[in-house]
Scaffold this motif. Structure first.
Motif, PDB file in Angstrom:
ATOM      1  N   SER A  48       0.925  -1.230   0.045  1.00  0.00           N
ATOM      2  CA  SER A  48      -0.210  -0.111  -0.167  1.00  0.00           C
ATOM      3  C   SER A  48       0.950   0.861   0.432  1.00  0.00           C
ATOM      4  CB  SER A  48      -1.080  -0.070   1.490  1.00  0.00           C
ATOM      5  OG  SER A  48      -0.251  -0.081   2.298  1.00  0.00           O
ATOM      6  N   THR A  49       2.229   1.488  -0.142  1.00  0.00           N
ATOM      7  CA  THR A  49       2.731   2.003  -0.171  1.00  0.00           C
ATOM      8  C   THR A  49       2.597   2.926  -0.961  1.00  0.00           C
ATOM      9  OG1 THR A  49       4.767   1.178   1.275  1.00  0.00           O
ATOM     10  CG2 THR A  49       5.035   2.793  -0.336  1.00  0.00           C
ATOM     11  N   THR A  50       2.132   4.712  -1.104  1.00  0.00           N
ATOM     12  CA  THR A  50       2.656   5.200  -2.193  1.00  0.00           C
ATOM     13  C   THR A  50       4.064   5.609  -3.042  1.00  0.00           C
ATOM     14  OG1 THR A  50       2.838   7.395  -1.252  1.00  0.00           O
ATOM     15  CG2 THR A  50       0.471   6.727  -1.363  1.00  0.00           C
ATOM     16  N   VAL A  51       3.590   6.474  -3.881  1.00  0.00           N
ATOM     17  CA  VAL A  51       4.927   6.523  -4.621  1.00  0.00           C
ATOM     18  C   VAL A  51       6.027   7.908  -3.899  1.00  0.00           C
ATOM     19  CG1 VAL A  51       6.636   7.954  -6.634  1.00  0.00           C
ATOM     20  CG2 VAL A  51       4.254   6.166  -6.703  1.00  0.00           C
ATOM     21  N   PRO A  52       5.075   8.825  -3.128  1.00  0.00           N
ATOM     22  CA  PRO A  52       6.050  10.490  -3.101  1.00  0.00           C
ATOM     23  C   PRO A  52       6.392   9.073  -1.191  1.00  0.00           C
ATOM     24  CG  PRO A  52       3.796  11.038  -2.681  1.00  0.00           C
ATOM     25  CD  PRO A  52       3.799   9.338  -3.552  1.00  0.00           C
ATOM     26  N   GLN A  53       5.804   8.509  -0.344  1.00  0.00           N
ATOM     27  CA  GLN A  53       6.267   7.600   0.809  1.00  0.00           C
ATOM     28  C   GLN A  53       7.607   6.958   0.339  1.00  0.00           C
ATOM     29  OE1 GLN A  53       2.617   4.784   1.655  1.00  0.00           O
ATOM     30  NE2 GLN A  53       2.265   6.458   3.037  1.00  0.00           N
ATOM     31  N   VAL A  60      15.507   8.811   3.537  1.00  0.00           N
ATOM     32  CA  VAL A  60      15.647   8.743   4.204  1.00  0.00           C
ATOM     33  C   VAL A  60      17.210   7.678   4.573  1.00  0.00           C
ATOM     34  CG1 VAL A  60      15.301   6.958   6.377  1.00  0.00           C
ATOM     35  CG2 VAL A  60      13.835   9.114   5.766  1.00  0.00           C
ATOM     36  N   ALA A  61      17.205   6.771   3.153  1.00  0.00           N
ATOM     37  CA  ALA A  61      18.232   5.643   3.204  1.00  0.00           C
ATOM     38  C   ALA A  61      19.391   6.222   2.400  1.00  0.00           C
ATOM     39  CB  ALA A  61      17.575   4.610   2.294  1.00  0.00           C
ATOM     40  N   SER A  62      19.167   7.633   1.264  1.00  0.00           N
ATOM     41  CA  SER A  62      20.847   7.279   0.806  1.00  0.00           C
ATOM     42  C   SER A  62      20.829   8.976   0.795  1.00  0.00           C
ATOM     43  CB  SER A  62      20.366   7.261  -0.566  1.00  0.00           C
ATOM     44  OG  SER A  62      19.555   8.200  -1.186  1.00  0.00           O
ATOM     45  N   GLY A  63      19.926   9.984   1.921  1.00  0.00           N
ATOM     46  CA  GLY A  63      20.052  11.236   2.073  1.00  0.00           C
ATOM     47  C   GLY A  63      20.140  11.573   0.261  1.00  0.00           C
ATOM     48  N   ARG A  64      19.556  11.314  -0.841  1.00  0.00           N
ATOM     49  CA  ARG A  64      19.788  12.348  -2.096  1.00  0.00           C
ATOM     50  C   ARG A  64      18.110  12.504  -2.431  1.00  0.00           C
ATOM     51  NH1 ARG A  64      22.017  10.200  -6.615  1.00  0.00           N
ATOM     52  NH2 ARG A  64      21.107   7.922  -6.042  1.00  0.00           N
ATOM     53  N   ARG A  65      17.811  13.590  -2.273  1.00  0.00           N
ATOM     54  CA  ARG A  65      16.397  13.597  -3.212  1.00  0.00           C
ATOM     55  C   ARG A  65      16.342  12.986  -4.497  1.00  0.00           C
ATOM     56  NH1 ARG A  65      13.571  15.787   0.429  1.00  0.00           N
ATOM     57  NH2 ARG A  65      14.443  16.880   1.727  1.00  0.00           N
ATOM     58  N   ILE A  66      15.468  12.562  -4.503  1.00  0.00           N
ATOM     59  CA  ILE A  66      14.871  11.782  -6.187  1.00  0.00           C
ATOM     60  C   ILE A  66      13.271  12.374  -6.706  1.00  0.00           C
ATOM     61  CG2 ILE A  66      16.580  10.348  -6.501  1.00  0.00           C
ATOM     62  CD1 ILE A  66      14.565   8.240  -5.849  1.00  0.00           C
ATOM     63  N   SER A  67      13.364  12.399  -7.724  1.00  0.00           N
ATOM     64  CA  SER A  67      11.968  12.845  -7.807  1.00  0.00           C
ATOM     65  C   SER A  67      10.845  11.750  -8.470  1.00  0.00           C
ATOM     66  CB  SER A  67      11.685  13.252  -9.785  1.00  0.00           C
ATOM     67  OG  SER A  67      12.298  12.722 -10.306  1.00  0.00           O
ATOM     68  N   ALA A  68       9.672  11.708  -8.022  1.00  0.00           N
ATOM     69  CA  ALA A  68       8.723  10.578  -8.193  1.00  0.00           C
ATOM     70  C   ALA A  68       8.516  10.295  -9.483  1.00  0.00           C
ATOM     71  CB  ALA A  68       7.060  11.181  -7.755  1.00  0.00           C
ATOM     72  N   THR A  69       8.842  11.161  -9.996  1.00  0.00           N
ATOM     73  CA  THR A  69       8.286  10.064 -11.594  1.00  0.00           C
ATOM     74  C   THR A  69       9.968   8.954 -11.870  1.00  0.00           C
ATOM     75  OG1 THR A  69       8.088  11.866 -12.535  1.00  0.00           O
ATOM     76  CG2 THR A  69       9.046  10.572 -14.306  1.00  0.00           C
ATOM     77  N   THR A  70      11.254   9.546 -10.720  1.00  0.00           N
ATOM     78  CA  THR A  70      12.140   8.559 -11.438  1.00  0.00           C
ATOM     79  C   THR A  70      12.050   7.115 -10.043  1.00  0.00           C
ATOM     80  OG1 THR A  70      13.920  10.245 -11.043  1.00  0.00           O
ATOM     81  CG2 THR A  70      14.503   8.149 -10.413  1.00  0.00           C
ATOM     82  N   VAL A  71      11.082   7.834  -9.183  1.00  0.00           N
ATOM     83  CA  VAL A  71      10.579   6.082  -8.682  1.00  0.00           C
ATOM     84  C   VAL A  71       9.653   5.505  -9.471  1.00  0.00           C
ATOM     85  CG1 VAL A  71       9.180   5.530  -6.813  1.00  0.00           C
ATOM     86  CG2 VAL A  71      11.121   7.236  -6.636  1.00  0.00           C
ATOM     87  N   GLN A  72       9.041   5.685 -10.001  1.00  0.00           N
ATOM     88  CA  GLN A  72       8.247   5.289 -11.494  1.00  0.00           C
ATOM     89  C   GLN A  72       8.173   4.335 -12.450  1.00  0.00           C
ATOM     90  OE1 GLN A  72       4.945   8.692 -12.256  1.00  0.00           O
ATOM     91  NE2 GLN A  72       3.675   8.092 -10.540  1.00  0.00           N
ATOM     92  N   ARG A  73       9.649   5.309 -12.569  1.00  0.00           N
ATOM     93  CA  ARG A  73      10.808   4.832 -13.716  1.00  0.00           C
ATOM     94  C   ARG A  73      11.343   3.238 -13.656  1.00  0.00           C
ATOM     95  NH1 ARG A  73      13.073   9.377 -15.286  1.00  0.00           N
ATOM     96  NH2 ARG A  73      11.095  10.085 -16.963  1.00  0.00           N
ATOM     97  N   SER A  74      11.591   3.503 -12.072  1.00  0.00           N
ATOM     98  CA  SER A  74      12.444   2.073 -11.261  1.00  0.00           C
ATOM     99  C   SER A  74      10.872   0.911 -11.177  1.00  0.00           C
ATOM    100  CB  SER A  74      13.338   2.908 -10.231  1.00  0.00           C
ATOM    101  OG  SER A  74      13.327   1.703  -9.515  1.00  0.00           O
ATOM    102  N   LEU A  75      10.411   1.427 -10.838  1.00  0.00           N
ATOM    103  CA  LEU A  75       9.657   0.680 -10.518  1.00  0.00           C
ATOM    104  C   LEU A  75       8.742  -0.064 -11.820  1.00  0.00           C
ATOM    105  CD1 LEU A  75       6.656   1.711  -7.652  1.00  0.00           C
ATOM    106  CD2 LEU A  75       8.867   0.518  -7.405  1.00  0.00           C
ATOM    107  N   HIS A  76       8.717   0.780 -12.906  1.00  0.00           N
ATOM    108  CA  HIS A  76       7.813   0.754 -13.961  1.00  0.00           C
ATOM    109  C   HIS A  76       8.879  -0.930 -14.855  1.00  0.00           C
ATOM    110  CE1 HIS A  76       4.327   2.391 -15.143  1.00  0.00           C
ATOM    111  NE2 HIS A  76       4.124   3.293 -14.135  1.00  0.00           N
ATOM    112  N   ASN A  77      10.306  -0.558 -14.759  1.00  0.00           N
ATOM    113  CA  ASN A  77      11.957  -1.821 -15.503  1.00  0.00           C
ATOM    114  C   ASN A  77      11.483  -2.592 -14.193  1.00  0.00           C
ATOM    115  OD1 ASN A  77      12.616   0.736 -16.794  1.00  0.00           O
ATOM    116  ND2 ASN A  77      14.129   2.091 -15.362  1.00  0.00           N
ATOM    117  N   ALA A  78      11.426  -2.891 -13.321  1.00  0.00           N
ATOM    118  CA  ALA A  78      10.834  -3.944 -11.763  1.00  0.00           C
ATOM    119  C   ALA A  78       9.530  -4.461 -12.105  1.00  0.00           C
ATOM    120  CB  ALA A  78      11.019  -3.530 -10.979  1.00  0.00           C
ATOM    121  N   SER A  79       8.914  -4.020 -13.635  1.00  0.00           N
ATOM    122  CA  SER A  79       8.084  -4.949 -13.605  1.00  0.00           C
ATOM    123  C   SER A  79       6.502  -4.619 -12.462  1.00  0.00           C
ATOM    124  CB  SER A  79       7.671  -6.354 -14.122  1.00  0.00           C
ATOM    125  OG  SER A  79       8.569  -6.008 -14.922  1.00  0.00           O
ATOM    126  N   ILE A  80       7.107  -3.430 -11.635  1.00  0.00           N
ATOM    127  CA  ILE A  80       5.740  -3.417 -10.663  1.00  0.00           C
ATOM    128  C   ILE A  80       4.921  -2.128 -11.876  1.00  0.00           C
ATOM    129  CG2 ILE A  80       5.707  -2.842  -8.590  1.00  0.00           C
ATOM    130  CD1 ILE A  80       8.371  -4.119  -7.884  1.00  0.00           C
TER     131      ILE A  80
END
Length: 108
Positions: A48-53, A60-80
């Protein structure tokens, strides 16, 4: 692998004592493969985790900010992909009984 690739790599190794990748065109990647795996695993652990979460978890884990689009693209590449649950019409007791009776008659 073609012989021309092997020949080019061998010539580069002979002349420079190392083999390095050529620069490619395009924007460099923001996330590493390990960060992509982290995003995929954390989204699969908590469905139930959302992209902003996920963006906040990555910060928190890496200390670097990434965009929501980057997260979506990463999840799409993982077939999620985002899925919505199917909305079904609720059946009353008589409809459920009739459906079960029909299923028993047609079971082979």
């Amino acid at each position: 692998m073609s012989s021309s690739v092997v020949h080019r790599l061998w010539d580069q190794y002979q002349s420079e004592d190392s083999v390095s990748r050529r620069r490619v065109s395009g924007r460099p990647r923001v996330t590493t493969p390990a960060e992509d795996r982290f995003l995929a695993l954390s989204s699969q652990k908590r469905r139930s985790t959302t992209v902003p979460q996920l963006v906040a978890d990555h910060f928190v884990a890496s200390g670097r900010r990434i965009s929501a689009t980057t997260v979506q693209r990463s999840l799409h590449n993982a077939s999620i992909y985002a899925r919505r649950p199917v909305v079904c019409v609720t059946l009353n007791r008589g409809q459920r009984r009739a459906r079960l009776c029909w299923a028993r008659e047609h079971f082979s």
